[in-house]
Design an enzyme around this catalytic site. Sequence first.
Site, short mmCIF file in Angstrom:
data_model
loop_
_atom_site.label_atom_id
_atom_site.label_comp_id
_atom_site.label_asym_id
_atom_site.label_seq_id
_atom_site.Cartn_x
_atom_site.Cartn_y
_atom_site.Cartn_z
N ASN A 6 -3.54 -1.78 5.20
CA ASN A 6 -2.52 -2.97 5.68
C ASN A 6 -3.39 -4.09 5.90
OD1 ASN A 6 -0.02 -4.25 6.50
ND2 ASN A 6 -1.36 -4.13 8.27
N SER A 10 1.26 -7.80 -2.12
CA SER A 10 2.00 -9.09 -1.90
C SER A 10 2.84 -9.34 -3.10
CB SER A 10 1.23 -10.08 -1.57
OG SER A 10 1.88 -11.44 -1.45
N TYR A 47 -6.32 -15.35 -2.88
CA TYR A 47 -5.42 -14.60 -2.23
C TYR A 47 -4.54 -13.89 -3.20
CZ TYR A 47 -1.91 -12.58 0.76
OH TYR A 47 -1.04 -11.74 1.36
N ALA A 48 -4.03 -14.57 -4.28
CA ALA A 48 -3.17 -14.04 -5.25
C ALA A 48 -4.17 -13.01 -6.03
CB ALA A 48 -2.60 -15.04 -6.23
N ALA A 49 -5.21 -13.61 -6.57
CA ALA A 49 -6.17 -12.46 -7.33
C ALA A 49 -6.39 -11.19 -6.29
CB ALA A 49 -7.41 -13.08 -7.60
N SER A 50 -6.80 -11.40 -5.00
CA SER A 50 -7.01 -10.14 -4.39
C SER A 50 -5.93 -9.23 -4.23
CB SER A 50 -7.49 -10.71 -2.92
OG SER A 50 -6.39 -10.93 -2.22
N LYS A 51 -4.60 -9.89 -4.19
CA LYS A 51 -3.56 -8.89 -4.08
C LYS A 51 -3.05 -8.46 -5.32
CE LYS A 51 -2.80 -9.18 0.36
NZ LYS A 51 -2.79 -8.08 1.09
#
Length: 254
Positions: free
Chosen positions: A93, A150, A163-167
């Site tokens: 998490n 996410s 951030y979006a790519a990591s999620k």
Amino acid sequence: MQNQDLTGRRALVTGGASGIGLATVTMLARRGAKVAMNHLEDDPAGKEQVGRLKAEGLDVIAAPGDVSILETAERMVEKAVADLGGLDYLANNAGISGTKDPIPPADLDRIGEELWQALLATNLVSVFRVSKAASGALKEAEGAVVNTASTSGLGLQGSSIPYAASKSGVVSLTRSLARALAPKVRVNAVAPGQVATPWTADWPAERKQAALDKSLIKRHVQPEDVAELITFLLTGAKMITGQTIVIDGGMTVS
Ligand code: NAD
């Protein structure tokens, strides 16, 4: 399912000292599990929250260690598994946004190497490292893993491109790990929209209201709502694996 007795079960929750992680630690422990709360070594909330939950009579232990660094992540898992005496449930998490304000996609100049490295290491590669280090114990216990992705990992904009790519990576990794650890271990993910945690506490009121306006259920998602879903995917959901479940009050379908 709601009040399933988890006595004798052992769990590790990364980023467990606040927000969704803390709610998950609390829920698992209140149902009887012994829970290792991972937190950054220098985060005072770790010690505070472990002490508070222990005072409540819960079986919670500290598992300090930065999961974005290979050696500390591996050492943390090894010690947590030894302290717990095995591992049934893993919640990956821990996560960061790396920015106070969202970075609009067109603002490429604000997205540097440092942000990419930090977000990929903390939000994505850590999930692989921790799962890999825990895989032997999880297989032995025929356990389960839940990763916190996410809605930005499923096409929403999120706080920045990295951030979006990591999620999105977490969504993909969830499927890959489900294949890798089958048939003994199930691996799923949750994809929250906006959740009322310390992460979003300082966000401008308009940003919070915008999420509420889009929500079908017309209330903010609470950390406990996400913890309940994580707990269900860890302890029930026996025929669900490789999936990412959205929890956003219907925001993305409105
Ligand atoms: P939070 O900031 O309250 O909790 C995150 C925790 O992770 C913190 O305690 C932090 O210290 C810890 N952490 C950060 N880097 C770490 C590391 N390298 N090693 C160990 N611990 C580390 O925020 P939250 O909202 O509870 O976030 C939990 C997860 O939920 C994150 O993965 C986040 O990306 C995801 N998420 C949150 C929201 C939201 O709106 N709050 C929405 C979608 C997804």
